[in-house]
Design a protein around this motif. Sequence first.
Motif, PDB file in Angstrom:
ATOM      1  N   ALA A 187      56.377 -27.373  19.639  1.00 28.83           N
ATOM      2  CA  ALA A 187      56.908 -28.055  20.555  1.00 28.83           C
ATOM      3  C   ALA A 187      56.003 -28.360  21.848  1.00 28.83           C
ATOM      4  O   ALA A 187      56.266 -29.136  22.746  1.00 28.83           O
ATOM      5  CB  ALA A 187      58.508 -27.649  20.992  1.00 28.83           C
ATOM      6  N   ASP A 188      55.166 -27.306  21.807  1.00 28.54           N
ATOM      7  CA  ASP A 188      54.214 -27.500  23.150  1.00 28.54           C
ATOM      8  C   ASP A 188      53.081 -28.458  23.085  1.00 28.54           C
ATOM      9  O   ASP A 188      51.738 -28.273  22.700  1.00 28.54           O
ATOM     10  CB  ASP A 188      53.565 -26.148  23.357  1.00 28.54           C
ATOM     11  CG  ASP A 188      54.591 -24.996  23.647  1.00 28.54           C
ATOM     12  OD1 ASP A 188      55.641 -25.318  24.103  1.00 28.54           O
ATOM     13  OD2 ASP A 188      54.035 -23.920  23.538  1.00 28.54           O
ATOM     14  N   VAL A 189      53.393 -29.953  23.283  1.00 28.23           N
ATOM     15  CA  VAL A 189      52.495 -30.911  23.409  1.00 28.23           C
ATOM     16  C   VAL A 189      52.245 -31.105  24.909  1.00 28.23           C
ATOM     17  O   VAL A 189      53.199 -31.477  25.594  1.00 28.23           O
ATOM     18  CB  VAL A 189      53.143 -32.187  22.631  1.00 28.23           C
ATOM     19  CG1 VAL A 189      52.251 -33.178  22.785  1.00 28.23           C
ATOM     20  CG2 VAL A 189      53.341 -31.761  21.416  1.00 28.23           C
ATOM     21  N   LEU A 209      55.031 -43.335  12.510  1.00 26.88           N
ATOM     22  CA  LEU A 209      55.514 -41.932  13.146  1.00 26.88           C
ATOM     23  C   LEU A 209      57.100 -41.920  12.426  1.00 26.88           C
ATOM     24  O   LEU A 209      57.423 -40.662  12.465  1.00 26.88           O
ATOM     25  CB  LEU A 209      55.555 -42.152  14.647  1.00 26.88           C
ATOM     26  CG  LEU A 209      54.300 -42.242  15.351  1.00 26.88           C
ATOM     27  CD1 LEU A 209      54.505 -42.551  16.694  1.00 26.88           C
ATOM     28  CD2 LEU A 209      53.671 -40.928  15.185  1.00 26.88           C
ATOM     29  N   THR A 210      57.695 -42.709  11.915  1.00 26.92           N
ATOM     30  CA  THR A 210      59.032 -42.503  11.276  1.00 26.92           C
ATOM     31  C   THR A 210      58.694 -41.812  10.004  1.00 26.92           C
ATOM     32  O   THR A 210      59.638 -41.032   9.722  1.00 26.92           O
ATOM     33  CB  THR A 210      59.542 -44.026  11.158  1.00 26.92           C
ATOM     34  OG1 THR A 210      59.838 -44.850  12.470  1.00 26.92           O
ATOM     35  CG2 THR A 210      60.969 -43.784  10.632  1.00 26.92           C
ATOM     36  N   ASP A 211      57.772 -42.211   9.263  1.00 26.73           N
ATOM     37  CA  ASP A 211      57.374 -41.484   7.931  1.00 26.73           C
ATOM     38  C   ASP A 211      56.621 -40.350   8.223  1.00 26.73           C
ATOM     39  O   ASP A 211      56.427 -39.521   7.203  1.00 26.73           O
ATOM     40  CB  ASP A 211      56.691 -42.484   7.092  1.00 26.73           C
ATOM     41  CG  ASP A 211      56.574 -42.151   5.673  1.00 26.73           C
ATOM     42  OD1 ASP A 211      57.484 -41.765   5.087  1.00 26.73           O
ATOM     43  OD2 ASP A 211      55.547 -41.929   5.220  1.00 26.73           O
ATOM     44  N   LYS A 212      56.088 -39.947   9.251  1.00 25.90           N
ATOM     45  CA  LYS A 212      55.216 -39.129   9.448  1.00 25.90           C
ATOM     46  C   LYS A 212      54.019 -38.985   8.731  1.00 25.90           C
ATOM     47  O   LYS A 212      53.892 -37.764   8.123  1.00 25.90           O
ATOM     48  CB  LYS A 212      56.201 -37.710   9.481  1.00 25.90           C
ATOM     49  CG  LYS A 212      57.209 -37.677  10.596  1.00 25.90           C
ATOM     50  CD  LYS A 212      57.972 -36.430  10.427  1.00 25.90           C
ATOM     51  CE  LYS A 212      59.160 -36.034  11.234  1.00 25.90           C
ATOM     52  NZ  LYS A 212      59.622 -34.714  11.288  1.00 25.90           N
ATOM     53  N   SER A 213      53.414 -40.043   8.778  1.00 24.60           N
ATOM     54  CA  SER A 213      52.156 -40.227   7.742  1.00 24.60           C
ATOM     55  C   SER A 213      51.306 -41.088   8.505  1.00 24.60           C
ATOM     56  O   SER A 213      51.372 -41.835   9.433  1.00 24.60           O
ATOM     57  CB  SER A 213      52.533 -40.602   6.615  1.00 24.60           C
ATOM     58  OG  SER A 213      52.938 -41.990   6.550  1.00 24.60           O
ATOM     59  N   TYR A 248      53.796 -31.290  14.957  1.00 29.89           N
ATOM     60  CA  TYR A 248      52.968 -31.348  16.409  1.00 29.89           C
ATOM     61  C   TYR A 248      52.299 -32.487  16.485  1.00 29.89           C
ATOM     62  O   TYR A 248      52.426 -33.036  17.779  1.00 29.89           O
ATOM     63  CB  TYR A 248      52.160 -30.203  16.224  1.00 29.89           C
ATOM     64  CG  TYR A 248      51.288 -29.809  17.418  1.00 29.89           C
ATOM     65  CD1 TYR A 248      51.444 -29.058  18.297  1.00 29.89           C
ATOM     66  CD2 TYR A 248      50.063 -30.390  17.854  1.00 29.89           C
ATOM     67  CE1 TYR A 248      50.993 -29.196  19.705  1.00 29.89           C
ATOM     68  CE2 TYR A 248      49.253 -30.371  18.980  1.00 29.89           C
ATOM     69  CZ  TYR A 248      49.682 -29.507  19.844  1.00 29.89           C
ATOM     70  OH  TYR A 248      48.940 -29.349  20.881  1.00 29.89           O
ATOM     71  N   LEU A 249      51.709 -33.056  15.459  1.00 30.99           N
ATOM     72  CA  LEU A 249      50.833 -34.225  15.421  1.00 30.99           C
ATOM     73  C   LEU A 249      51.807 -35.299  15.771  1.00 30.99           C
ATOM     74  O   LEU A 249      51.389 -36.593  16.461  1.00 30.99           O
ATOM     75  CB  LEU A 249      50.086 -34.598  14.187  1.00 30.99           C
ATOM     76  CG  LEU A 249      48.685 -33.495  14.076  1.00 30.99           C
ATOM     77  CD1 LEU A 249      47.967 -33.845  12.809  1.00 30.99           C
ATOM     78  CD2 LEU A 249      47.705 -33.671  15.448  1.00 30.99           C
ATOM     79  N   VAL A 250      52.818 -35.476  15.140  1.00 33.77           N
ATOM     80  CA  VAL A 250      53.828 -36.582  15.215  1.00 33.77           C
ATOM     81  C   VAL A 250      54.222 -36.689  16.922  1.00 33.77           C
ATOM     82  O   VAL A 250      54.288 -37.539  17.522  1.00 33.77           O
ATOM     83  CB  VAL A 250      55.090 -36.444  14.562  1.00 33.77           C
ATOM     84  CG1 VAL A 250      56.224 -37.411  14.845  1.00 33.77           C
ATOM     85  CG2 VAL A 250      54.839 -36.528  12.927  1.00 33.77           C
ATOM     86  N   ASP A 251      54.600 -35.456  17.416  1.00 38.67           N
ATOM     87  CA  ASP A 251      54.828 -35.251  18.997  1.00 38.67           C
ATOM     88  C   ASP A 251      53.623 -35.927  19.485  1.00 38.67           C
ATOM     89  O   ASP A 251      53.908 -36.609  20.561  1.00 38.67           O
ATOM     90  CB  ASP A 251      55.240 -33.812  19.235  1.00 38.67           C
ATOM     91  CG  ASP A 251      56.606 -33.563  18.472  1.00 38.67           C
ATOM     92  OD1 ASP A 251      57.418 -34.528  18.086  1.00 38.67           O
ATOM     93  OD2 ASP A 251      56.903 -32.467  18.593  1.00 38.67           O
ATOM     94  N   VAL A 260      41.514 -33.795  14.428  1.00 37.34           N
ATOM     95  CA  VAL A 260      40.578 -33.472  13.349  1.00 37.34           C
ATOM     96  C   VAL A 260      40.760 -32.101  12.921  1.00 37.34           C
ATOM     97  O   VAL A 260      40.669 -31.672  11.811  1.00 37.34           O
ATOM     98  CB  VAL A 260      39.080 -33.772  13.907  1.00 37.34           C
ATOM     99  CG1 VAL A 260      38.049 -33.059  12.810  1.00 37.34           C
ATOM    100  CG2 VAL A 260      38.908 -35.316  14.356  1.00 37.34           C
ATOM    101  N   LEU A 261      41.084 -31.218  13.887  1.00 33.17           N
ATOM    102  CA  LEU A 261      41.278 -29.903  13.264  1.00 33.17           C
ATOM    103  C   LEU A 261      42.484 -29.638  12.343  1.00 33.17           C
ATOM    104  O   LEU A 261      42.585 -29.112  11.466  1.00 33.17           O
ATOM    105  CB  LEU A 261      41.266 -28.735  14.406  1.00 33.17           C
ATOM    106  CG  LEU A 261      41.517 -27.378  14.242  1.00 33.17           C
ATOM    107  CD1 LEU A 261      40.425 -26.607  13.339  1.00 33.17           C
ATOM    108  CD2 LEU A 261      41.742 -26.501  15.549  1.00 33.17           C
ATOM    109  N   LEU A 262      43.611 -30.319  12.971  1.00 38.04           N
ATOM    110  CA  LEU A 262      44.745 -30.292  12.205  1.00 38.04           C
ATOM    111  C   LEU A 262      45.254 -30.952  10.946  1.00 38.04           C
ATOM    112  O   LEU A 262      46.042 -30.873  10.333  1.00 38.04           O
ATOM    113  CB  LEU A 262      46.069 -30.513  13.158  1.00 38.04           C
ATOM    114  CG  LEU A 262      46.196 -29.432  14.339  1.00 38.04           C
ATOM    115  CD1 LEU A 262      47.517 -30.009  15.058  1.00 38.04           C
ATOM    116  CD2 LEU A 262      46.106 -28.241  13.995  1.00 38.04           C
ATOM    117  N   THR A 263      44.152 -31.975  10.817  1.00 36.67           N
ATOM    118  CA  THR A 263      44.214 -32.625   9.489  1.00 36.67           C
ATOM    119  C   THR A 263      43.002 -32.522   8.531  1.00 36.67           C
ATOM    120  O   THR A 263      43.093 -32.734   7.354  1.00 36.67           O
ATOM    121  CB  THR A 263      44.154 -34.215   9.943  1.00 36.67           C
ATOM    122  OG1 THR A 263      43.094 -34.562  10.747  1.00 36.67           O
ATOM    123  CG2 THR A 263      45.316 -34.748  10.551  1.00 36.67           C
TER     124      THR A 263
END
Length: 404
Positions: A391-393, A256-260, A279-282, A236-239
């Motif tokens: 990269a820190d997930v 996840l392929t299209d990152k959307s 970050y969200l994709v990961d 919610v914060l990042l979108t």
Amino acid sequence: MKLIKSVVEKLDFAEKGQVFYWDDDLAGFGMYVGTKTKTWCVQQRIGNKTKRVVLGKYPTMTAEKARTEAKKGIGKLAEGIDTVKEKREKAIKSVSLGEVFTAFLDSRQLKPKTVRDYTGVMNNIYPDWQKLPITDITRDAVEHRHKKVGAERGEAYANLGARTLRSVLNYAGAKYETGKGLSLLPENPVKRISQTRSWYKVKGRTGHLKSHQLQIWFDAVLSIDNETIRDYLIFVLLTGCRKNESAKLQWTDIDLTDKSYVLRDPKNGRPMQLPLSDYLVDMLTVRKANSNSVFVFFGSGKHGYLVEPKRQIAKIVEKTGLPFGMHDLRRSFVTIAESLDISSFAVKTLINHRLGDDVTSGYIQMNVERLRKPMQTITDFILKSAGIKAADVVEFKPTAQGVV
């Protein structure tokens, strides 16, 4: 024939349609018999038109009562009084607030939550007005109720109630007309609040996380044992996505392929495809690999998706000293985006707000690729402020709450 009890009882029901019988003694007085019912009526010619008025059904209305009412009805028709129109107008003038509200809801394509919100306001603020004819709702009554609710339940709630009532009565003014084609409600009584400048001045909510508070907030969120709630808050914060729209996301909405991701049924009714930052994709890739639920943010409730985690939020607030709600996260996203000088058109599209009536906005087409850079810029700033590398997930640990 003379339509008396003994005669009417012997009349057979029609095999189909209706059969009319007229009284010999009282011109215009009659009965029509259908396949299951016998109905009293009067009929007269007014000008070039024949007017028929229904009196009632037999035996609920006796023959004696029907004859008495027929004399009155025939007299009115002879005077040129359209009793059908008069009856219809009388019924319209007696329409209650509850009836109007039901018609108001039926006339609109509203989401279930919106219907619940409207209904809650009407039932809580105007429960004693539901059977009241709308023509009996006075300006004084509206003003008094507005002040009473403001004193007892809060000024913001009083304003909400008055605005809701105004919308319902505006609808009534447009829909219901008198026999002369005039509005049943020529002036909305809620107008009194505007005329007397009695609307409460309620300050808009401004809560949001400042950049120097992001590290404290992230540290607290990342320490949550429930990975679903943790990821939900970060998403919610990042979108800047609305809390309910985020909670209802399904894996079929995520590419996840299209990152959307796609908001299929947002508040404004306009489906939208929006980008996901790296970050969200990961984060979502890890979630999907460990989830058997159709929902991205699984919950144990009856709908299957996460309900607003108020208890966890309360713990984070207590731990950090940073009071916030879910909408404050959305407001934080917008505030940060504006501070980065990102186009207002891009920001509005990212949070799926309408671009407004600005002429230029009609020419701008914001697709997912055009929005990808602004979205990544906002995420990078938030993560940098929080002391987190892209990269820190945090590792997903399957739990009963995280996996079906």
